[in-house]
Motif scaffolding. Structure first.
Motif, PDB file in Angstrom:
ATOM      1  N   PRO A  84       0.838  -1.199   0.000  1.00 49.42           N
ATOM      2  CA  PRO A  84       0.000   0.000   0.000  1.00 49.42           C
ATOM      3  C   PRO A  84       0.877   1.255   0.000  1.00 49.42           C
ATOM      4  N   PHE A  85       0.403   2.284  -0.638  1.00 53.90           N
ATOM      5  CA  PHE A  85       1.109   3.568  -0.736  1.00 53.90           C
ATOM      6  C   PHE A  85       2.527   3.386  -1.298  1.00 53.90           C
ATOM      7  N   ALA A  86       2.620   2.617  -2.372  1.00 52.15           N
ATOM      8  CA  ALA A  86       3.921   2.300  -2.975  1.00 52.15           C
ATOM      9  C   ALA A  86       4.688   3.550  -3.389  1.00 52.15           C
ATOM     10  N   GLU A  87       3.970   4.602  -3.732  1.00 50.34           N
ATOM     11  CA  GLU A  87       4.647   5.832  -4.156  1.00 50.34           C
ATOM     12  C   GLU A  87       5.282   6.568  -2.971  1.00 50.34           C
ATOM     13  N   LEU A  88       4.857   6.236  -1.750  1.00 50.07           N
ATOM     14  CA  LEU A  88       5.396   6.894  -0.556  1.00 50.07           C
ATOM     15  C   LEU A  88       6.381   6.041   0.232  1.00 50.07           C
ATOM     16  N   PHE A  89       6.119   4.734   0.304  1.00 48.65           N
ATOM     17  CA  PHE A  89       6.909   3.866   1.164  1.00 48.65           C
ATOM     18  C   PHE A  89       7.511   2.695   0.385  1.00 48.65           C
ATOM     19  N   PRO A  90       8.796   2.404   0.599  1.00 46.24           N
ATOM     20  CA  PRO A  90       9.413   1.262  -0.082  1.00 46.24           C
ATOM     21  C   PRO A  90       9.135  -0.064   0.626  1.00 46.24           C
ATOM     22  N   ILE A  91       8.443  -0.019   1.772  1.00 50.27           N
ATOM     23  CA  ILE A  91       8.132  -1.229   2.529  1.00 50.27           C
ATOM     24  C   ILE A  91       6.626  -1.403   2.625  1.00 50.27           C
ATOM     25  N   ASN A  92       6.205  -2.568   3.085  1.00 50.55           N
ATOM     26  CA  ASN A  92       4.780  -2.839   3.262  1.00 50.55           C
ATOM     27  C   ASN A  92       4.373  -2.368   4.655  1.00 50.55           C
ATOM     28  N   ILE A  93       3.919  -1.125   4.739  1.00 52.10           N
ATOM     29  CA  ILE A  93       3.560  -0.570   6.048  1.00 52.10           C
ATOM     30  C   ILE A  93       2.307  -1.223   6.627  1.00 52.10           C
ATOM     31  N   LEU A  94       1.481  -1.815   5.793  1.00 46.26           N
ATOM     32  CA  LEU A  94       0.314  -2.540   6.287  1.00 46.26           C
ATOM     33  C   LEU A  94       0.764  -3.674   7.213  1.00 46.26           C
ATOM     34  N   PHE A  95       1.818  -4.372   6.804  1.00 47.83           N
ATOM     35  CA  PHE A  95       2.325  -5.472   7.627  1.00 47.83           C
ATOM     36  C   PHE A  95       3.003  -4.950   8.890  1.00 47.83           C
ATOM     37  N   THR A  96       3.931  -4.000   8.741  1.00 44.81           N
ATOM     38  CA  THR A  96       4.730  -3.573   9.890  1.00 44.81           C
ATOM     39  C   THR A  96       3.947  -2.741  10.906  1.00 44.81           C
ATOM     40  N   LEU A  97       2.940  -2.004  10.461  1.00 44.56           N
ATOM     41  CA  LEU A  97       2.233  -1.119  11.382  1.00 44.56           C
ATOM     42  C   LEU A  97       0.868  -1.627  11.847  1.00 44.56           C
ATOM     43  N   ILE A  98       0.340  -2.650  11.180  1.00 39.40           N
ATOM     44  CA  ILE A  98      -0.976  -3.162  11.584  1.00 39.40           C
ATOM     45  C   ILE A  98      -0.928  -4.668  11.867  1.00 39.40           C
TER      46      ILE A  98
END
Length: 129
Positions: free
Chosen positions: A35-49
């Motif tokens: 998600p938000f590939a244009e902003l983050f190079p990582i999968n923030i859905l996994f790491t933050l949720i």
């Protein structure tokens, strides 16, 4: 869930986010779909949720068993994450460089879960004093 589990889950989220940023920056792995590939190079859905929720569940169940049970849970989850990592690669959610070994994932989760559980235990002991 209590404030100690929440604090440990927050530490897990921050630590995993920084680790992913480091390893992605070094080119050892990548997240083709995120998600938000244009902003983050990582999968923030996994790491933050996903990971914080998983950690709170893990800490709850770990509190129900003795020391050997905790060690068994950590070993099992570390092995499971290695298997799930390979599955995620097949689904196109995760890519590794040729230098990456899946043993790194096993050892990484082994250390990660041990430290998070130790932090959680330390918080609980400190509150009891």
């Amino acid at each position: 869930m209590n404030k100690h589990s929440l604090a440990a889950a927050l530490l897990a989220a921050l630590w995993s986010t920084y680790l992913d940023l480091y390893f992605v920056g070094k080119g050892l792995y990548a997240f083709p779909w995120r998600p938000f590939a244009e902003l983050f190079p990582i999968n923030i859905l996994f790491t933050l949720i996903v990971l914080p929720i998983f950690m709170m569940i893990f800490l709850y169940w770990a509190a129900q068993v003795n020391g050997w049970g905790k060690a068994g849970m950590i070993l099992f989850i570390s092995l499971l994450m290695t298997i799930l990592e390979k599955f995620a690669e097949q689904l196109g959610l995760f890519n590794h460089s040729k230098e990456w070994q899946h043993l790194y994932t096993f050892i990484g989760y082994l250390l990660f879960l041990t430290v998070i559980m130790g932090f959680h235990s330390w918080l609980r002991r400190s509150a009891d004093e």
